[in-house]
Design a protein around this motif. Structure first.
Motif, PDB file in Angstrom:
ATOM      1  N   ILE B  38      39.843 -12.165  -5.051  1.00 36.68           N
ATOM      2  CA  ILE B  38      39.111 -12.410  -6.306  1.00 36.68           C
ATOM      3  C   ILE B  38      37.609 -12.245  -6.089  1.00 36.68           C
ATOM      4  N   ALA B  39      37.113 -12.832  -4.995  1.00 32.34           N
ATOM      5  CA  ALA B  39      35.678 -12.724  -4.703  1.00 32.34           C
ATOM      6  C   ALA B  39      35.285 -11.257  -4.513  1.00 32.34           C
ATOM      7  N   ALA B  40      36.144 -10.498  -3.808  1.00 25.91           N
ATOM      8  CA  ALA B  40      35.839  -9.079  -3.584  1.00 25.91           C
ATOM      9  C   ALA B  40      35.838  -8.315  -4.910  1.00 25.91           C
ATOM     10  N   TYR B  96      45.667 -21.596  -8.692  1.00 29.38           N
ATOM     11  CA  TYR B  96      44.563 -22.431  -9.165  1.00 29.38           C
ATOM     12  C   TYR B  96      43.415 -22.410  -8.148  1.00 29.38           C
ATOM     13  N   ALA B  97      43.765 -22.634  -6.876  1.00 29.72           N
ATOM     14  CA  ALA B  97      42.729 -22.679  -5.835  1.00 29.72           C
ATOM     15  C   ALA B  97      42.013 -21.335  -5.726  1.00 29.72           C
ATOM     16  N   ALA B  98      42.763 -20.239  -5.901  1.00 33.17           N
ATOM     17  CA  ALA B  98      42.167 -18.911  -5.748  1.00 33.17           C
ATOM     18  C   ALA B  98      40.998 -18.700  -6.705  1.00 33.17           C
ATOM     19  N   ALA B  99      41.154 -19.191  -7.944  1.00 34.39           N
ATOM     20  CA  ALA B  99      40.083 -19.006  -8.927  1.00 34.39           C
ATOM     21  C   ALA B  99      38.810 -19.712  -8.473  1.00 34.39           C
ATOM     22  N   PHE B 100      38.968 -20.928  -7.916  1.00 33.41           N
ATOM     23  CA  PHE B 100      37.790 -21.690  -7.506  1.00 33.41           C
ATOM     24  C   PHE B 100      37.196 -21.144  -6.211  1.00 33.41           C
ATOM     25  N   PHE B 101      38.073 -20.843  -5.235  1.00 34.32           N
ATOM     26  CA  PHE B 101      37.575 -20.245  -3.989  1.00 34.32           C
ATOM     27  C   PHE B 101      36.847 -18.934  -4.284  1.00 34.32           C
ATOM     28  N   GLY B 102      37.427 -18.129  -5.170  1.00 38.50           N
ATOM     29  CA  GLY B 102      36.814 -16.849  -5.516  1.00 38.50           C
ATOM     30  C   GLY B 102      35.388 -17.027  -6.001  1.00 38.50           C
ATOM     31  N   ARG B 106      32.071 -15.905  -4.004  1.00 37.33           N
ATOM     32  CA  ARG B 106      31.206 -14.917  -4.644  1.00 37.33           C
ATOM     33  C   ARG B 106      29.766 -15.436  -4.666  1.00 37.33           C
ATOM     34  N   GLY B 107      29.620 -16.724  -5.054  1.00 43.13           N
ATOM     35  CA  GLY B 107      28.294 -17.320  -5.091  1.00 43.13           C
ATOM     36  C   GLY B 107      27.627 -17.269  -3.723  1.00 43.13           C
ATOM     37  N   ALA B 108      28.422 -17.558  -2.682  1.00 43.23           N
ATOM     38  CA  ALA B 108      27.871 -17.562  -1.324  1.00 43.23           C
ATOM     39  C   ALA B 108      27.423 -16.155  -0.929  1.00 43.23           C
ATOM     40  N   LEU B 109      28.260 -15.152  -1.235  1.00 39.93           N
ATOM     41  CA  LEU B 109      27.909 -13.771  -0.884  1.00 39.93           C
ATOM     42  C   LEU B 109      26.648 -13.334  -1.619  1.00 39.93           C
ATOM     43  N   GLN B 110      26.576 -13.712  -2.914  1.00 38.56           N
ATOM     44  CA  GLN B 110      25.420 -13.273  -3.685  1.00 38.56           C
ATOM     45  C   GLN B 110      24.170 -14.072  -3.374  1.00 38.56           C
ATOM     46  N   SER B 111      24.331 -15.220  -2.680  1.00 39.15           N
ATOM     47  CA  SER B 111      23.144 -15.999  -2.329  1.00 39.15           C
ATOM     48  C   SER B 111      22.364 -15.329  -1.197  1.00 39.15           C
ATOM     49  N   VAL B 112      23.016 -14.384  -0.499  1.00 34.47           N
ATOM     50  CA  VAL B 112      22.298 -13.637   0.530  1.00 34.47           C
ATOM     51  C   VAL B 112      21.445 -12.584  -0.170  1.00 34.47           C
TER      52      VAL B 112
END
Lengths: 223, 216
Positions: B38-40, B96-102, B106-112
């Motif tokens: 999902i994050a990808a 359910y967890a996938a939506a939140f982990f995603g 994503r936020g962590a990746l974009q914080s770089v």
């Protein structure tokens, strides 16, 4: 796989669905208001220098945030009668939900108060405002703006969480799915329709909160 | 037959807590793998993939988990998959967890900062090298604390599977409460077990946040 989906049967139960939606809305709004009031008191208490105030406040927040809402609900509804406190299902639901919401609101509010810079408070005090006046005129508005998004999404979460109170027999929206299921034996259709109804409620609440944000914080930013 | 709430019942509750932990671990694993996807999908430069991931996240985060549980519990048999409460619980909690982990990742990746990508490119690194040696180490640092923090939600939310009849901690509490008629004591013990599980996770998340933040 030759199951015939018959969503149209559910149309007969529109009265039940509407009454369920209305009760869910009542529960949610009541919980938001009461939870915010509890949260405000607890946030102030947990920032207070007196240990007799801040320790109980922190214990409350940690205890609620680290146990499931369903168990809290069972303690209020099934547990309290052993102490001689009997509550109707509706009242137990409101109490358990508000106590739960209060802990999350308290954490959000506390973070908000801490996010306002100390120099702002010092500036207020040096202008001769009392501590209460500084809080009301300087801290509150800035803190509210900072925490509004977190608070709004917590409101949506508690609205979605109200569906667990169906398990003690409160006839809100999710309970109506079980009712329709018991009448029609169309379990999948009933639960899918009701679950998607919550999506509409979520979108409606998000739109409402975005509109309030725009009205309060964007349209007239200076105060 | 009414009996006293005794030590043996506490042991029964503790044994039932194994299933709470097992379910949380499965949801963490399944949700973690799907969450990566999902994050990808959320960050690849291909619009329809972004929309698909966003639709999924909104669908899961906009509907109650209890509803998702019931839909899977009653829905999977219709497409020919016979499910017990255990399978339905594991699948819906993972989704359910996938939506939140995603969203967390994503936020962590974009914080770089994008500058970091550019800096890597100017040093002549390939996309893979930039991702693995420059961006991921920084993103991981941001992601660890909220990921552990979300596990608290996951452990708490396993309690909802009691309502589709899966015998974990909360359902075991219901059973013992029915046998002993001591609901207050039983549910307080149940709450205490959840508290021990969740509080240690919260503290771990807090400590990680402090340590990783200080190291930056």
């Amino acid at each position: 796989m030759n199951y015939n989906f018959r969503f149209e049967i559910l149309l007969r139960y529109q009265d039940e669905i509407i009454s369920g939606v209305l009760l869910t809305l009542q529960l949610s709004v009541l919980t938001m208001i009461l939870g915010l009031l509890i949260g405000l008191c607890v946030a102030i208490a947990s920032n207070h220098p007196a240990r007799s105030l801040n320790v109980p406040a922190r214990i409350y927040v940690e205890a609620i945030r680290n146990t499931p809402l369903l168990v809290q609900l069972f303690i209020v509804f099934f547990g309290l009668p052993s102490l001689g406190i009997r509550l109707s299902a509706d009242l137990a639901a409101v109490i358990a939900l508000s106590i739960n919401m209060g802990a999350y609101a308290a954490e959000i509010l506390r973070a908000g108060f801490e996010s306002v810079r100390r120099s702002q408070i010092e500036a207020g005090r040096s202008l001769g405002l009392t501590a209460a006046q500084t809080f009301r005129h300087v801290v509150l508005f800035q803190a509210m703006k900072a925490i509004y998004p977190a608070l709004a999404s917590q409101f949506v979460l508690i609205m979605l969480a109200t569906c667990v109170v169906s398990s003690i027999g409160v006839t809100e929206l999710f309970h109506q799915a079980a009712f329709i299921d018991s009448r029609t034996y169309r379990s999948f259709e009933a639960y899918t329709l009701i679950t998607l109804s919550y999506l509409l409620l979520t979108l409606a609440f998000r739109a409402l909160f975005a509109a309030i944000y725009w009205l309060v914080f964007v349209r007239r930013p200076a105060r | 037959m009414i009996r006293e709430f005794a030590g043996a019942d506490v042991v029964y509750l503790l044994l039932a807590a194994r299933w709470t932990v097992a379910l949380a671990l499965i949801a963490m694993l399944g949700g973690g793998l799907l969450g990566l996807v999902i994050a990808a999908l959320r960050i690849v430069p291909f619009r329809p993939a972004n929309w698909l991931a966003l639709l999924y996240i909104n669908l899961i985060q906009g509907t109650p988990l209890l509803g998702q549980l019931f839909v899977f519990f009653f829905g999977l048999p219709l497409i020919g998959i016979q499910v017990d409460a255990w399978t339905a619980a594991a699948i819906s909690l993972s989704l359910y967890a996938a939506a939140f982990f995603g969203e967390i990742w994503r936020g962590a990746l974009q914080s770089v900062s994008p500058r970091q990508w550019e800096a890597g490119a100017s040093l002549g690194l390939t996309y893979g090298q930039r991702l693995f040696y420059v961006v991921l180490p920084q993103a991981l640092r941001v992601a660890v604390a909220p990921t552990v923090g979300f596990l608290v939600q996951l452990v708490k939310n396993t309690s909802l599977t009691a309502l589709i009849g899966f015998v974990e901690l909360t359902r075991a509490g219901q059973i013992i409460s029915g046998a002993t008629f001591a609901p207050l004591r039983v549910y307080l013990v149940v709450a205490a077990v959840y508290f021990v599980l969740c509080f240690s996770l919260s503290q771990m998340s807090r400590r990680l946040e402090r340590r990783l933040h200080a190291a930056r």
